[in-house]
Motif scaffolding. Structure first.
Motif, mmCIF file in Angstrom:
data_model
loop_
_atom_site.group_PDB
_atom_site.id
_atom_site.type_symbol
_atom_site.label_atom_id
_atom_site.label_comp_id
_atom_site.label_asym_id
_atom_site.label_seq_id
_atom_site.Cartn_x
_atom_site.Cartn_y
_atom_site.Cartn_z
ATOM 1 N N ALA A 61 0.817 -1.121 0.084
ATOM 2 C CA ALA A 61 -0.214 0.255 0.476
ATOM 3 C C ALA A 61 0.689 0.711 -0.019
ATOM 4 O O ALA A 61 -0.099 1.988 -0.514
ATOM 5 C CB ALA A 61 -0.937 0.137 1.322
ATOM 6 N N LYS A 62 2.199 1.010 0.757
ATOM 7 C CA LYS A 62 2.688 2.419 0.737
ATOM 8 C C LYS A 62 3.277 2.715 -0.589
ATOM 9 O O LYS A 62 3.653 3.667 -0.949
ATOM 10 C CB LYS A 62 4.390 2.739 1.721
ATOM 11 N N LYS A 63 4.064 1.868 -1.266
ATOM 12 C CA LYS A 63 4.928 0.912 -2.940
ATOM 13 C C LYS A 63 3.431 1.916 -3.725
ATOM 14 O O LYS A 63 4.066 2.734 -4.646
ATOM 15 C CB LYS A 63 5.390 -0.080 -2.701
ATOM 16 N N GLU A 64 2.454 1.579 -3.424
ATOM 17 C CA GLU A 64 1.546 2.084 -4.367
ATOM 18 C C GLU A 64 0.687 3.385 -4.535
ATOM 19 O O GLU A 64 0.236 3.394 -5.072
ATOM 20 C CB GLU A 64 0.309 0.907 -4.578
ATOM 21 N N GLY A 65 0.817 3.733 -2.778
ATOM 22 C CA GLY A 65 0.848 5.544 -2.580
ATOM 23 C C GLY A 65 -0.583 5.058 -1.950
ATOM 24 O O GLY A 65 -0.989 6.694 -1.958
ATOM 25 N N HIS A 66 -1.019 4.044 -1.349
ATOM 26 C CA HIS A 66 -2.502 4.560 -0.527
ATOM 27 C C HIS A 66 -2.477 4.700 0.468
ATOM 28 O O HIS A 66 -2.830 5.188 1.364
ATOM 29 C CB HIS A 66 -3.015 2.734 -0.586
ATOM 30 N N ILE A 67 -1.099 4.521 1.457
ATOM 31 C CA ILE A 67 -0.490 5.240 2.534
ATOM 32 C C ILE A 67 0.920 6.249 2.610
ATOM 33 O O ILE A 67 2.011 5.502 1.944
ATOM 34 C CB ILE A 67 -0.809 4.065 3.512
ATOM 35 N N ASN A 68 1.202 6.696 3.543
ATOM 36 C CA ASN A 68 2.691 7.178 3.812
ATOM 37 C C ASN A 68 3.118 6.861 4.374
ATOM 38 O O ASN A 68 4.787 6.731 4.538
ATOM 39 C CB ASN A 68 2.070 8.664 3.893
ATOM 40 N N ASP A 69 3.209 6.334 5.777
ATOM 41 C CA ASP A 69 3.772 6.192 7.034
ATOM 42 C C ASP A 69 3.480 4.345 7.528
ATOM 43 O O ASP A 69 2.470 4.913 7.597
ATOM 44 C CB ASP A 69 3.378 6.848 8.098
ATOM 45 N N ILE A 70 4.468 3.710 7.016
ATOM 46 C CA ILE A 70 4.086 2.561 7.639
ATOM 47 C C ILE A 70 4.012 2.603 9.430
ATOM 48 O O ILE A 70 3.062 1.831 9.801
ATOM 49 C CB ILE A 70 5.263 1.538 7.415
ATOM 50 N N GLY A 71 5.109 3.055 10.277
ATOM 51 C CA GLY A 71 5.271 3.375 11.365
ATOM 52 C C GLY A 71 4.865 3.936 12.079
ATOM 53 O O GLY A 71 4.217 2.626 13.352
ATOM 54 N N PRO A 72 4.038 4.495 12.212
ATOM 55 C CA PRO A 72 2.815 4.853 13.125
ATOM 56 C C PRO A 72 1.774 3.104 12.704
ATOM 57 O O PRO A 72 1.055 2.996 13.376
ATOM 58 C CB PRO A 72 1.903 5.820 12.905
ATOM 59 N N LEU A 73 1.686 3.296 11.512
ATOM 60 C CA LEU A 73 0.754 1.988 11.403
ATOM 61 C C LEU A 73 1.113 0.652 12.036
ATOM 62 O O LEU A 73 -0.206 -0.523 13.071
ATOM 63 C CB LEU A 73 0.446 1.275 9.847
#
Length: 163
Positions: free
Chosen positions: A120-132
């Motif tokens: 999802a990050k790679k495809e631009g659907h989310i910005n930040d993985i750390g908080p998730l």
């Protein structure tokens, strides 16, 4: 369209952190076996799965094969693999290590909740993985320090703030 089948934990985990919709954005449709549908008992996942227009429940036809797997795996995990075989799935989404190993041994491509977030990050659907990932861990989702570091480094290499 890819045939994607999910187990229970990714559905619950993604719902708990407000990312259930990335499943539809990434895969369009998600198939789940009846056992997984029954295992999703916590909120908000239960409501999201029941009201979803992209998650479809399928019964497993070959119920006799369940016995072959059930010594090490839960009913949902077993049915995910049986449904994957019946539907010739392209991808399984599951987090349990024993289930992942079994699925890979059977020749299936497998990802987990963190893999979904990374895609999802790679495809631009989310910005930040750390908080998730932090939110996932707060809900009781286990991520080893080594695995967490790997995914955060992978996400960081894509750019953006990792929280």
């Amino acid at each position: 369209m890819r045939k994607v089948i999910s187990n229970t934990t990714p559905l619950i985990g993604l719902a708990d952190i407000g990312c259930f919709d990335v499943l539809q954005k990434l895969y369009e449709e998600i198939m789940i076996p009846a056992a997984v549908f029954e295992e999703v008992k916590s909120e908000p996942a239960r409501t999201l799965v029941r009201n979803s227009d992209f998650v479809y429940v399928y019964p497993v036809k070959d119920s006799q094969s369940r016995k072959m797997f059930s010594s090490r795996l839960h009913a949902g995990e077993v049915e995910v693999m049986l449904l994957a075989e019946e539907r010739q799935a392209d991808l399984l989404i599951m987090d349990d290590n024993a289930a992942k190993k079994t699925a890979k041994f059977l020749g299936f491509k497998v990802t987990g909740t963190l893999g979904v977030l990374l895609k999802a990050k790679k495809e631009g659907h989310i910005n930040d993985i750390g908080p998730l990932v932090e939110k996932l861990q707060e809900t009781g989702f286990y991520v080893s320090p080594k695995v967490k570091q790997y995914f955060l480094e992978e996400a960081n290499s894509m750019g953006g703030d990792m929280g």
